[in-house]
Design an enzyme around this catalytic site. Sequence first.
Site, PDB file in Angstrom:
ATOM      1  N   ASP A 453      45.234  38.778  44.633  1.00 24.05           N
ATOM      2  CA  ASP A 453      44.560  39.179  43.337  1.00 24.05           C
ATOM      3  C   ASP A 453      44.883  38.068  42.153  1.00 24.05           C
ATOM      4  OD1 ASP A 453      42.988  40.379  41.482  1.00 24.05           O
ATOM      5  OD2 ASP A 453      44.283  42.434  41.823  1.00 24.05           O
ATOM      6  N   ASP A 522      35.289  45.293  40.714  1.00 23.02           N
ATOM      7  CA  ASP A 522      36.010  46.377  40.513  1.00 23.02           C
ATOM      8  C   ASP A 522      35.047  47.642  40.338  1.00 23.02           C
ATOM      9  OD1 ASP A 522      38.543  45.521  41.227  1.00 23.02           O
ATOM     10  OD2 ASP A 522      38.671  45.057  38.920  1.00 23.02           O
TER      11      ASP A 522
HETATM   12  C1  DGJ Z   1      42.344  44.198  40.273  1.00 29.41           C
HETATM   13  C2  DGJ Z   1      41.668  44.285  41.817  1.00 29.41           C
HETATM   14  O1  DGJ Z   1      40.242  43.891  41.740  1.00 29.41           O
HETATM   15  C3  DGJ Z   1      41.820  45.660  41.901  1.00 29.41           C
HETATM   16  O2  DGJ Z   1      41.282  46.275  43.180  1.00 29.41           O
HETATM   17  C4  DGJ Z   1      43.264  46.113  42.182  1.00 29.41           C
HETATM   18  O3  DGJ Z   1      43.868  45.374  43.168  1.00 29.41           O
HETATM   19  C5  DGJ Z   1      43.796  45.917  40.687  1.00 29.41           C
HETATM   20  N1  DGJ Z   1      43.640  44.717  40.323  1.00 29.41           N
HETATM   21  C6  DGJ Z   1      45.357  46.069  40.909  1.00 29.41           C
HETATM   22  O4  DGJ Z   1      45.921  45.561  39.737  1.00 29.41           O
END
Ligand code: DGJ
Length: 698
Positions: A453, A522
């Site tokens: 990420d 998200d």
């Molecule tokens: C952003 C990601 O897109 C989410 O799926 C998740 O992993 C969060 N970060 C965790 O901090």
Amino acid sequence: MITSVTDDFWVLETSQMAYACGLDPDGRLVHTYWGARLPAQADYPRPQATPESSSFNQPAQLVAEEYPAYGGPKYTEPCLKASFPDGTRDLDLRFVGATIEAEGQPTLHLRLRDAVYPFTVTLHYRLHEDHGLIERSATIRHEGDGPAVMLERVWSAQWHFPAQQQTRLTHLAGRWYDEFALHRETLTPGVKVLESRRVTTGHDHQPWFALDLGGAQEDHGDVWFGALAWSGNWKLAAEVTAFSTTRVSLGVNDWDFAWQLNPGESFVTPSCLAGFTQAGHGGASQRMHDFIRDRVLPDGHTLRPVLYNSWEATFFDVDESSQTRLAEVAADLGTELFVVDDGWFHGRNLDNAGLGDWWPDARKFPNGLTPLIERVKALGMTFGLWVEPEMVNPDSDLYRAHPDWVIHFPSRPRTEARGQLILNVARPEVQAYLTDTLSRLLQENDIRFIKWDMNRSVSEPGWPDAPGDPRELWVRYVQGFYQILSTLREQHPQVRWQTCSGGGGRVDLGVLRLASQAWVSDNTHAAARLAIQDGYSRVFPANTMEAWVTDADRGELPLEFRLHVSMLGLLGLGGQLLDWTQAEREVARTQIALYKSIRHLVQRGDQYRLRSAQEQAYSAVQYLSKDRSEGVLFAFRTHLARPATLPPLYLRGLEPGALYAVEGMEGPRSAEAWMHMGLSLGLGDYQSAVRKIQRLLG
Ligand code: DGJ
């Protein structure tokens, strides 16, 4: 095939596309043709002399140069801008030679050299014959032994299009939580710029374009398309000149960019891929999908497992018992890969601490990760883990030890976003730390999947002790990121990787060489997701498109509808399963089993957007196996005011003359009947259908 028709004219041909360039009578390397393959080589236009239009518009300004450099009387977008040690900021590139590499993917190399300075540019054109694509890049080299040359812009390619009054640009735009919205606009004179200045590909735009002359539809019409394989700052400039010619240039962003090119050194640009099809926008997407699966992804044809991800279920409240309980339900529903998201590592209770300290939190996992991993394996699943390696919280052991490892200007405050700063992964010691720490994690634990990420964009882009120009950061950062990831891949070939940057902030052809799949957004509301996924599908294949069903729209939309939306890509679950009722679990179990029976079609087949979810409340997507023997149809109705009549869905791509059965429909019927008469489904608001398509032996 690449043909040197004469020693100054080259034609690149695939079965359906051709591209031609050569030297004009003044020795300029110019573009002459890109479009459908023509019957004879003599058909391709040779470069002509270009007369002056006026003192304001001399030939240098008018010609379609393959790789225009800034120099001489030129005012349109150049690909290259450099400054020599004596202060000269003018390039005069002359052709010096060509070579054709016939082995593997045939490649044409065209060498240019400045008229005065020991400075060369080699243009590379690799032809992907099976995919009808050309991959271009350039190598810029300082051949002398004097001081450095400063590069101010180095793009990968400029693509020229047939002169036309109306050219239509299709591109993707958005923002965090709302990525990949489709935009289509007629270009007008001037430059339309799409870019990223964030050090990642970004959520705002995609380094991708599709261009048509106004008439192309989803399944027919001429479309030119291309994408840049780069995960950092990039720029796309679509320019319509004063003479109605159109060109699109792509490359590393020149915004805040500089590169000190020392004697004997080269700068190699990222690749830019482009193609032409007569099969419309859908055909363009299919080309990209095939190419990405066949040539870009590390494992493009391996079927992806059904995944569970803990993020929206437990957020930072991750511990051995919460995850074990989730894993037990996830396995019972048919999940094959269990991924623990953020919250598992040292000191991580909220988003303000822990990043950088990549070992299990002793309070949450007193015996390390092994007991959980063993339980997950005993349940028949493999184990995956979330990391965000490029980031550090000031409240971490890593930052306390190395506050200078972050990107910063010493005289400025370090702006935090989500409580975090960015490690400068251009620095070799940061690369070494991350590679060693993550490697240890992968050695000590049986981890088969990593979600990588990246949750903020750069600010104060300083690199105080940079060895060259500090503005090289933008490129060297991305090179460092690739370096860490590829080293870890080599050291741990059992691990598959997912790219994520707060959803779809870093998805591109560069990172997909290293990561098998992507977290697209998200935003996990199924209705919003339909449009986001449709946009994503313009470029990327379904086997990279991770899609989980969470609780974001639980109680609002039927679970079956939400599962069907996720089945358009890589189905996953991400809800708090312990709260799910027995009835919900039964629906999930049934649909996951259904997905497993069709995932080979979704993940490996040709995709047809029958009705786009970007534009329609009644949308449909069809997948068809490469041999056209089986397929699957998905249809979704969101909200339509009543009374609503749903139009027929016309299947595509079926083998003419063959008989097909479509699950739940009267038949069998001929391919032609399904494609031209179509089929009608009766769906109410927020209902969906999944129908298998089967060719019958005739
Ligand atoms: C952003 C990601 O897109 C989410 O799926 C998740 O992993 C969060 N970060 C965790 O901090």
